[in-house]
Design an enzyme around this catalytic site. Structure first.
Site, short mmCIF file in Angstrom:
data_model
loop_
_atom_site.label_atom_id
_atom_site.label_comp_id
_atom_site.label_asym_id
_atom_site.label_seq_id
_atom_site.Cartn_x
_atom_site.Cartn_y
_atom_site.Cartn_z
N GLU A 151 -4.09 12.88 -0.50
CA GLU A 151 -4.86 11.78 -1.07
C GLU A 151 -5.07 11.89 -2.58
O GLU A 151 -5.10 10.89 -3.28
CB GLU A 151 -6.21 11.65 -0.34
CG GLU A 151 -6.08 11.37 1.15
CD GLU A 151 -5.31 10.08 1.49
OE1 GLU A 151 -5.15 9.23 0.58
OE2 GLU A 151 -4.86 9.95 2.65
N HIS A 154 -1.28 2.42 -3.43
CA HIS A 154 -1.72 3.68 -2.82
C HIS A 154 -0.89 4.01 -1.57
O HIS A 154 -0.32 5.10 -1.47
CB HIS A 154 -3.21 3.58 -2.48
CG HIS A 154 -3.78 4.80 -1.84
ND1 HIS A 154 -4.47 5.76 -2.55
CD2 HIS A 154 -3.73 5.26 -0.56
CE1 HIS A 154 -4.83 6.73 -1.74
NE2 HIS A 154 -4.39 6.45 -0.52
N GLU A 155 -0.84 3.06 -0.65
CA GLU A 155 -0.13 3.36 0.61
C GLU A 155 1.36 3.59 0.36
O GLU A 155 1.98 4.44 0.98
CB GLU A 155 -0.36 2.26 1.64
CG GLU A 155 -1.83 1.96 1.96
CD GLU A 155 -2.70 3.18 2.24
OE1 GLU A 155 -2.16 4.23 2.65
OE2 GLU A 155 -3.92 3.10 2.01
N ASP A 208 -12.07 13.23 10.26
CA ASP A 208 -12.28 11.82 9.93
C ASP A 208 -13.28 11.65 8.79
O ASP A 208 -13.37 10.59 8.19
CB ASP A 208 -12.84 11.05 11.14
CG ASP A 208 -11.73 10.58 12.05
OD1 ASP A 208 -10.55 10.69 11.66
OD2 ASP A 208 -12.05 10.12 13.16
N GLN A 240 -4.59 3.82 15.16
CA GLN A 240 -4.94 4.49 13.91
C GLN A 240 -4.97 5.97 14.26
O GLN A 240 -5.95 6.47 14.81
CB GLN A 240 -6.28 3.99 13.36
CG GLN A 240 -6.85 4.82 12.20
CD GLN A 240 -5.89 4.97 11.02
OE1 GLN A 240 -5.24 4.00 10.63
NE2 GLN A 240 -5.78 6.17 10.46
N HIS A 282 2.09 7.06 -0.88
CA HIS A 282 2.15 8.08 0.18
C HIS A 282 3.58 8.32 0.66
O HIS A 282 3.84 9.34 1.31
CB HIS A 282 1.29 7.66 1.38
CG HIS A 282 -0.16 8.05 1.29
ND1 HIS A 282 -0.57 9.35 1.08
CD2 HIS A 282 -1.30 7.32 1.39
CE1 HIS A 282 -1.90 9.40 1.08
NE2 HIS A 282 -2.37 8.18 1.25
N TYR A 331 -9.91 12.51 -2.98
CA TYR A 331 -9.18 11.43 -3.65
C TYR A 331 -9.29 11.55 -5.18
O TYR A 331 -8.30 11.63 -5.89
CB TYR A 331 -9.75 10.07 -3.24
CG TYR A 331 -9.34 9.63 -1.86
CD1 TYR A 331 -9.97 10.17 -0.74
CD2 TYR A 331 -8.36 8.67 -1.66
CE1 TYR A 331 -9.62 9.76 0.54
CE2 TYR A 331 -8.01 8.25 -0.38
CZ TYR A 331 -8.64 8.81 0.71
OH TYR A 331 -8.28 8.41 1.98
N GLU A 374 -0.86 4.71 5.68
CA GLU A 374 0.52 4.83 5.19
C GLU A 374 1.55 5.09 6.29
O GLU A 374 2.43 5.93 6.12
CB GLU A 374 0.56 5.95 4.14
CG GLU A 374 0.26 7.38 4.67
CD GLU A 374 -1.20 7.76 4.69
OE1 GLU A 374 -2.06 6.87 4.81
OE2 GLU A 374 -1.50 8.97 4.59
N1 BES Z 1 -4.48 7.99 4.70
C1 BES Z 1 -5.59 7.26 4.26
C2 BES Z 1 -6.52 6.82 5.34
C3 BES Z 1 -7.14 7.95 6.15
C4 BES Z 1 -7.46 9.17 5.57
C5 BES Z 1 -7.42 7.75 7.48
C6 BES Z 1 -8.02 10.19 6.34
C7 BES Z 1 -7.98 8.76 8.24
C8 BES Z 1 -8.27 9.99 7.68
C9 BES Z 1 -5.15 6.04 3.44
O1 BES Z 1 -4.02 6.26 2.67
C10 BES Z 1 -6.24 5.73 2.45
O2 BES Z 1 -6.49 6.54 1.61
N2 BES Z 1 -6.89 4.59 2.57
C11 BES Z 1 -7.94 4.17 1.69
C12 BES Z 1 -7.45 3.14 0.72
C13 BES Z 1 -7.17 3.60 -0.65
C14 BES Z 1 -6.86 2.46 -1.59
C15 BES Z 1 -8.04 4.61 -1.28
C16 BES Z 1 -9.03 3.52 2.49
O3 BES Z 1 -8.80 3.20 3.65
O4 BES Z 1 -10.12 3.32 1.97
ZN ZN Z 2 -4.41 7.58 1.12
#
Ligand code: BES
Ligand code: ZN
Length: 648
Positions: A355, A332-333, A411, A176, A336, A419, A308
């Site tokens: 996001e 969502h993914e 992170d 990751q 991206h 979002y 993604e």
């Molecule tokens: N790219 C993100 C995950 C992410 C963002 C990892 C920032 C590390 C740092 C991924 O596309 C995402 O947004 N995942 C969401 C799911 C979504 C349906 C909102 C999640 O993991 O909750």
């Molecule tokens: Zn995302």
């Protein structure tokens, strides 16, 4: 609930001092200096405070990986060879990001074609950013090769024993990388402002299938020797690898699912609309440019909902609930592939460009496939979360354009602002300019900046020319700027009515006021979203009898649906309903997805008894948790122990 993640960040910032300054390594390595020159009109030099790299001097154009997967030692070992573009013809160093890597040897290709040793220095590790690797390159070598090994506790990898997998026979490993964990398994310029192509030659035990964010072949022979190619330029956070007992099942000609054998049929059934999602997105924003789109279903310890990774989305198995109610995750993914992977933010401070745009596109896909009612319910759930997240203390992170220095650990930037406020801003623009005009604008934006990494300012300039000035009188500059630079939500944000949620509100009220439980014939048809709204609108606490009545009627304790569980368990904890404790412990041990479990941990640590349950459960769960999840849980527990307990 992203609220808890933000809370973790603020808690960590206060308790542990996670600021950039506090974390600067002892050798005095300074944060990157501002670049003075612009390299190109469309990609101005950027300063990424989360990377030591100096892309204004030299840029990695291509990465060639040679890696061996060693499950026994929880280690990747091999080499990374970079093809370099010396932007600054007087530069004499290549600076890379690393974290916990054992650097064995560094060589460079000289002008006579021979390779020779290069001197290098690895700075002491910074807690957040890792170790700056400075390589002396007086000849500005066209290629440089670093031979290295990863550490067994690399922050960007999780190594699972066979017992922690579905099949219990084969070990499993996955990466990751987002946001700054690629550096824990590949020495890199770990900033989204640098894009490169890559190839990889990976060896592994024969029973392990290896996949990467590249051209995975559905028919690849499982022989322990794998070649990958990613011919399109991607940023480092999209570098991904996984290895385990993985099989492929097709969804369409160009999409399919990789999963452990027992999981594959369920995953294919749940995600069977993937091709339709692709066609919907293509109709709106132009062709899918990445060839295949496959989904890798990971074990439940995957710390996110989805990631993604190009051509191969990584997904949590918790989205598979049997009724497709959580497949907006795939929308969502997939989204991206346009917003994020094609047009990428150049620093984490511009995360909303990834996001926020993606949440907007996700909602458009959901609307086409599952109807406006469902899309609206999903928007409303997110907006309610967003409201609960805003506090006076986090104002700097409520602006879409985050100011330099405001974000310490990237992170912790999965906030409602990035979002949901981001998506809401685009919904506002769509409403003011009209859907047709706005769709054309977005399509043009993705084309214009395709395969580039951009800043919020570049979006602003593009939107001014192609939206604000093109259709005058629709949105003022002040309105536009309020969304981008001010905290909170502008008062003219579009509101979304939902008859389905009104009915849920009425049902909840009838029960709270008069004890009339919602009719089973009605609740049998409730979607995940309606259950979520039903639980989320409850008062802060309920009586044990009330919770018991809900459990007797609907069996919420022990629900297999993590979206419901993540709201139900904090309510039971706040209410002192200890009958749920065993189910809570099981839930927290079974799942490692941060968003699902952190709200319950955060609630538990507020009382001595809850803190004990949290600590006991965490002790058992920790061996199965991903390093990212472990860090979040540890921060919440540490903060609770540092603060005086609120007696209850
Ligand atoms: N790219 C993100 C995950 C992410 C963002 C990892 C920032 C590390 C740092 C991924 O596309 C995402 O947004 N995942 C969401 C799911 C979504 C349906 C909102 C999640 O993991 O909750
Ligand atoms: Zn995302």
């Amino acid at each position: 609930m992203r609220y808890s993640i933000l809370t973790v960040c603020l808690a960590a910032a206060l308790a542990l001092g996670c600021s950039r300054e506090a974390a600067t390594p002892a050798d005095g390595a300074a944060p990157p200096a501002a670049a003075k020159t612009e390299t190109a009109v469309t990609s101005p030099a950027v300063v990424d405070a989360h990377s030591y790299a100096q892309p204004d001097k030299v840029r990695i154009d291509d990465l060639a990986l040679q890696l061996a997967v060693d499950f026994e030692h929880k280690q990747l070992s091999g080499s990374a060879t970079y093809t370099l573009n010396w932007v600054d013809k007087a530069a004499t160093q290549l600076v890379l990001d690393t974290r916990g890597l054992n650097i064995e040897k560094i060589v460079g290709e000289r002008s006579d074609g021979k390779w020779g040793d290069l001197k290098f220095a690895l700075a002491p590790a910074d807690k957040l950013f890792g170790s700056k690797l400075t390589i002396e390159t007086p000849e500005r070598n066209a290629r440089v090769r670093v031979t290295y090994k990863t550490s067994p506790d690399a922050s960007g990898l999780q190594w699972l024993t066979p017992a922690m997998t579905e099949g219990k026979k084969t070990p499993f490993m996955f990466s990751q990388s987002q946001q700054i964990h690629a550096r824990s398994w590949v020495p890199l310029q770990d900033t989204p402002s640098v894009r490169f192509t890559y190839t990889a030659h990976v060896t592994a035990p024969k029973d392990a299938m290896v996949l990467m964010s590249a051209d995975n072949d559905p028919k690849a022979a499982r022989d322990g020797d794998y070649e990958f190619k990613m011919p399109q330029k991607i940023p480092s956070y999209l570098l991904a690898i996984a290895a385990g007992d993985l099989v492929f099942q097709p969804i369409s000609q160009r999409s399919g699912v990789w999963a452990e054998p027992a999981m594959a049929p369920k995953a294919v059934a749940e995600f069977s609309d993937t091709e339709k999602m692709m066609e919907t997105a293509e109709k709106l924003y132009g062709p899918y440019r990445w060839d295949r789109y496959d989904i890798l279903v990971l074990p439940p310890s995957f710390p996110y909902g989805g990631m993604e990774n190009p051509r191969l989305t990584f997904a949590t198995p918790t989205a598979i609930v049997g009724d497709k109610s959580l497949v907006s995750l795939i929308a969502h993914e997939l989204a991206h592939s346009w917003s994020g992977n094609l047009v990428t933010f150049s620093t984490s401070n511009d995360a909303w460009l990834n996001e926020g745009f993606t949440s907007y596109v996700e909602n458009r896909i959901v609307e086409v496939l599952y109807g406006k009612e469902r899309a609206d319910m999903e928007s409303l759930i997110s907006r309610n979360e967003l409201r609960s997240e805003f506090t006076d203390a986090n104002k700097p992170l409520q602006a879409l354009a985050i100011k330099p220095g405001a974000l310490d650990d990237p992170d912790n930037n999965l906030t409602g602002t990035v979002y949901t406020k981001g998506a809401w801003f685009l919904q506002f623009l769509e409403q003011r300019f009209g859907r047709d005009n706005f769709d054309a604008f977005l399509r043009g934006y993705f084309d214009h900046f395709a395969f580039q990494s951009i800043s919020t300012q570049q979006f602003v300039d593009y939107a001014k020319a192609n939206l604000l000035d093109k259709y005058p009188g629709k949105v003022t500059q002040a309105e536009f700027d309020a969304w981008l630079y001010e905290p909170g939500i502008p008062s003219n944000a579009p509101q979304t009515p939902s008859a389905r949620f009104d009915a849920i509100d009425a049902a909840r009220k009838a029960w709270l006021d008069a004890g009339t439980l919602p009719d089973k014939a009605a609740t049998a048809k409730w979607s995940t979203q309606e259950w979520v709204h039903f639980v989320e609108g409850m008062p802060d606490t309920l009586s044990a009898d009330q919770l018991k009545a809900l459990d007797a009627a609907y069996k919420l304790t022990g629900t297999p649906n993590g979206e419901i569980a993540q709201r139900w368990y904090p309510l039971t904890v706040r209410s002192g309903y200890t009958q749920a404790d065993a189910a809570i412990a099981a839930f927290l041990q079974r799942i490692g997805r941060r968003k699902l479990i952190m709200p319950t941990y955060s609630e538990l640590v507020k009382t001595p008894a809850g803190l004990k349950l949290a600590e006991d459960t965490f002790a058992k769960a920790k061996p199965g948790y991903h390093p990212i999840t472990t860090e979040s849980v540890e921060a919440v527990i540490a903060k609770a122990k540092a603060a005086p307990q609120a007696a209850k």
